[in-house]
Structure formats: C-alpha cells, structure tokens
Write a protein that holds these residues in place. Structure first.
Motif, PDB file in Angstrom:
ATOM      1  N   GLU A   1       5.260   8.559  -7.380  1.00  0.00           N
ATOM      2  CA  GLU A   1       4.842   8.125  -8.708  1.00  0.00           C
ATOM      3  C   GLU A   1       5.201   6.655  -8.962  1.00  0.00           C
ATOM      4  O   GLU A   1       4.415   5.905  -9.532  1.00  0.00           O
ATOM      5  N   VAL A   2       6.382   6.253  -8.538  1.00  0.00           N
ATOM      6  CA  VAL A   2       6.804   4.858  -8.727  1.00  0.00           C
ATOM      7  C   VAL A   2       5.957   3.925  -7.872  1.00  0.00           C
ATOM      8  O   VAL A   2       5.499   2.878  -8.345  1.00  0.00           O
ATOM      9  N   PHE A   3       5.726   4.286  -6.619  1.00  0.00           N
ATOM     10  CA  PHE A   3       4.859   3.466  -5.763  1.00  0.00           C
ATOM     11  C   PHE A   3       3.489   3.296  -6.425  1.00  0.00           C
ATOM     12  O   PHE A   3       2.961   2.181  -6.510  1.00  0.00           O
ATOM     13  N   ALA A   4       2.892   4.400  -6.876  1.00  0.00           N
ATOM     14  CA  ALA A   4       1.562   4.343  -7.485  1.00  0.00           C
ATOM     15  C   ALA A   4       1.588   3.518  -8.767  1.00  0.00           C
ATOM     16  O   ALA A   4       0.682   2.701  -9.000  1.00  0.00           O
ATOM     17  N   ARG A   5       2.602   3.686  -9.576  1.00  0.00           N
ATOM     18  CA  ARG A   5       2.726   2.911 -10.819  1.00  0.00           C
ATOM     19  C   ARG A   5       2.792   1.408 -10.527  1.00  0.00           C
ATOM     20  O   ARG A   5       2.244   0.599 -11.256  1.00  0.00           O
ATOM     21  N   ASP A   6       3.441   1.064  -9.429  1.00  0.00           N
ATOM     22  CA  ASP A   6       3.620  -0.342  -9.086  1.00  0.00           C
ATOM     23  C   ASP A   6       2.450  -0.932  -8.309  1.00  0.00           C
ATOM     24  O   ASP A   6       2.499  -2.085  -7.903  1.00  0.00           O
ATOM     25  N   GLY A   7       1.403  -0.136  -8.080  1.00  0.00           N
ATOM     26  CA  GLY A   7       0.179  -0.671  -7.509  1.00  0.00           C
ATOM     27  C   GLY A   7      -0.171  -0.259  -6.102  1.00  0.00           C
ATOM     28  O   GLY A   7      -1.188  -0.699  -5.564  1.00  0.00           O
ATOM     29  N   VAL A   8       0.638   0.579  -5.477  1.00  0.00           N
ATOM     30  CA  VAL A   8       0.324   1.035  -4.120  1.00  0.00           C
ATOM     31  C   VAL A   8      -0.820   2.043  -4.201  1.00  0.00           C
ATOM     32  O   VAL A   8      -0.813   2.948  -5.031  1.00  0.00           O
ATOM     33  N   ASN A   9      -1.799   1.874  -3.336  1.00  0.00           N
ATOM     34  CA  ASN A   9      -2.912   2.808  -3.255  1.00  0.00           C
ATOM     35  C   ASN A   9      -2.355   4.199  -2.930  1.00  0.00           C
ATOM     36  O   ASN A   9      -1.657   4.358  -1.923  1.00  0.00           O
ATOM     37  N   PRO A  10      -2.663   5.215  -3.740  1.00  0.00           N
ATOM     38  CA  PRO A  10      -2.130   6.565  -3.488  1.00  0.00           C
ATOM     39  C   PRO A  10      -2.435   7.103  -2.090  1.00  0.00           C
ATOM     40  O   PRO A  10      -1.664   7.896  -1.552  1.00  0.00           O
ATOM     41  N   ASP A  11      -3.542   6.655  -1.488  1.00  0.00           N
ATOM     42  CA  ASP A  11      -3.874   7.082  -0.124  1.00  0.00           C
ATOM     43  C   ASP A  11      -2.944   6.474   0.918  1.00  0.00           C
ATOM     44  O   ASP A  11      -2.959   6.875   2.074  1.00  0.00           O
ATOM     45  N   GLN A  12      -2.155   5.498   0.518  1.00  0.00           N
ATOM     46  CA  GLN A  12      -1.244   4.809   1.431  1.00  0.00           C
ATOM     47  C   GLN A  12       0.219   5.166   1.156  1.00  0.00           C
ATOM     48  O   GLN A  12       1.121   4.444   1.552  1.00  0.00           O
ATOM     49  N   ILE A  13       0.433   6.294   0.492  1.00  0.00           N
ATOM     50  CA  ILE A  13       1.787   6.770   0.197  1.00  0.00           C
ATOM     51  C   ILE A  13       1.991   8.105   0.905  1.00  0.00           C
ATOM     52  O   ILE A  13       1.177   9.017   0.774  1.00  0.00           O
ATOM     53  N   PHE A  14       3.097   8.213   1.648  1.00  0.00           N
ATOM     54  CA  PHE A  14       3.374   9.410   2.438  1.00  0.00           C
ATOM     55  C   PHE A  14       4.803   9.882   2.163  1.00  0.00           C
ATOM     56  O   PHE A  14       5.671   9.082   1.831  1.00  0.00           O
ATOM     57  N   ASN A  15       5.014  11.158   2.343  1.00  0.00           N
ATOM     58  CA  ASN A  15       6.357  11.715   2.153  1.00  0.00           C
ATOM     59  C   ASN A  15       7.320  11.249   3.231  1.00  0.00           C
ATOM     60  O   ASN A  15       8.519  11.107   2.997  1.00  0.00           O
ATOM     61  N   SER A  16       6.800  11.023   4.427  1.00  0.00           N
ATOM     62  CA  SER A  16       7.639  10.675   5.575  1.00  0.00           C
ATOM     63  C   SER A  16       6.836   9.829   6.555  1.00  0.00           C
ATOM     64  O   SER A  16       5.610   9.914   6.605  1.00  0.00           O
ATOM     65  N   ILE A  17       7.538   9.056   7.349  1.00  0.00           N
ATOM     66  CA  ILE A  17       6.878   8.275   8.395  1.00  0.00           C
ATOM     67  C   ILE A  17       6.173   9.193   9.391  1.00  0.00           C
ATOM     68  O   ILE A  17       5.189   8.817  10.020  1.00  0.00           O
ATOM     69  N   HIS A  18       6.624  10.417   9.500  1.00  0.00           N
ATOM     70  CA  HIS A  18       6.030  11.378  10.437  1.00  0.00           C
ATOM     71  C   HIS A  18       4.626  11.785  10.013  1.00  0.00           C
ATOM     72  O   HIS A  18       3.864  12.320  10.826  1.00  0.00           O
ATOM     73  N   GLU A  19       4.265  11.535   8.761  1.00  0.00           N
ATOM     74  CA  GLU A  19       2.917  11.834   8.272  1.00  0.00           C
ATOM     75  C   GLU A  19       1.935  10.690   8.508  1.00  0.00           C
ATOM     76  O   GLU A  19       0.742  10.866   8.334  1.00  0.00           O
ATOM     77  N   VAL A  20       2.446   9.531   8.872  1.00  0.00           N
ATOM     78  CA  VAL A  20       1.611   8.344   9.062  1.00  0.00           C
ATOM     79  C   VAL A  20       1.048   8.352  10.485  1.00  0.00           C
ATOM     80  O   VAL A  20       1.791   8.512  11.447  1.00  0.00           O
ATOM     81  N   HIS A  21      -0.263   8.182  10.579  1.00  0.00           N
ATOM     82  CA  HIS A  21      -0.916   8.153  11.890  1.00  0.00           C
ATOM     83  C   HIS A  21      -1.525   6.773  12.105  1.00  0.00           C
ATOM     84  O   HIS A  21      -2.383   6.348  11.321  1.00  0.00           O
ATOM     85  N   PHE A  22      -1.084   6.094  13.137  1.00  0.00           N
ATOM     86  CA  PHE A  22      -1.627   4.785  13.478  1.00  0.00           C
ATOM     87  C   PHE A  22      -2.610   4.962  14.624  1.00  0.00           C
ATOM     88  O   PHE A  22      -2.379   5.723  15.537  1.00  0.00           O
ATOM     89  N   SER A  23      -3.730   4.233  14.533  1.00  0.00           N
ATOM     90  CA  SER A  23      -4.706   4.336  15.627  1.00  0.00           C
ATOM     91  C   SER A  23      -4.905   3.003  16.281  1.00  0.00           C
ATOM     92  O   SER A  23      -4.498   1.994  15.849  1.00  0.00           O
TER      93      SER A  23
END
Length: 82
Positions: free
Chosen positions: A60-82
């Motif tokens: 919620e804080v990330f989104a409030r401060d302007g981070v795109n909600p699609d770019q917010i993850f619970n953990s680095i383990h959820e992030v997939h880099f290609s």
C-alpha cells in the motif's frame, strides 16, 4: 551489480550512490528495492524499479508513493527476470 549501503559513501536517494555501476543502460537496468527511498533513487536516475515487501514498506505504501502496482511483489522470489 549489487548495491548495498556499505559499498558507497553516499546514501539513498542521492544518485551518486550508484556511481560504481555507471555507465548503466537506463533501458535495461532494473533496481529491486524494499523501501520508498529506493524508488525515489530510481526516479532520479531514470531506471526501472521493482518493489519487494520484505522490508518495512508495504504494498500500500509503495503504491501510494507512485510505484506501479504490477511492479510490487511480496518477495524477491516472486520476481521473474527474462
């Protein structure tokens, strides 16, 4: 490269803290961070940001401060880099 506060005399969001990694391609560089200061840093230098909620910053804080909600993850383990 990996950035952590101990490897720079500058602190976030001062863009000079990324100087060990310059030059970097602003089109392909992605900064993964767990606080709003990380996001502010990326805005100053023009690189992409992924927020992870493993620190003290919530989705919620990330989104409030302007981070795109699609770019917010619970953990680095959820992030997939290609």
């Amino acid at each position: 490269g990996l950035y952590y506060q101990e490897n720079s005399p500058y602190v976030k969001p001062d863009p000079r803290c990324l100087s060990p990694f310059k030059p970097f391609d602003t089109k392909t560089c992605v900064y993964v961070g767990d606080e709003t200061l990380d996001f502010l840093l990326t805005k100053r230098v023009g690189i992409s940001f992924i927020g992870v909620c493993t620190g003290l910053t919530s989705r919620e804080v990330f989104a409030r401060d302007g981070v795109n909600p699609d770019q917010i993850f619970n953990s680095i383990h959820e992030v997939h880099f290609s």
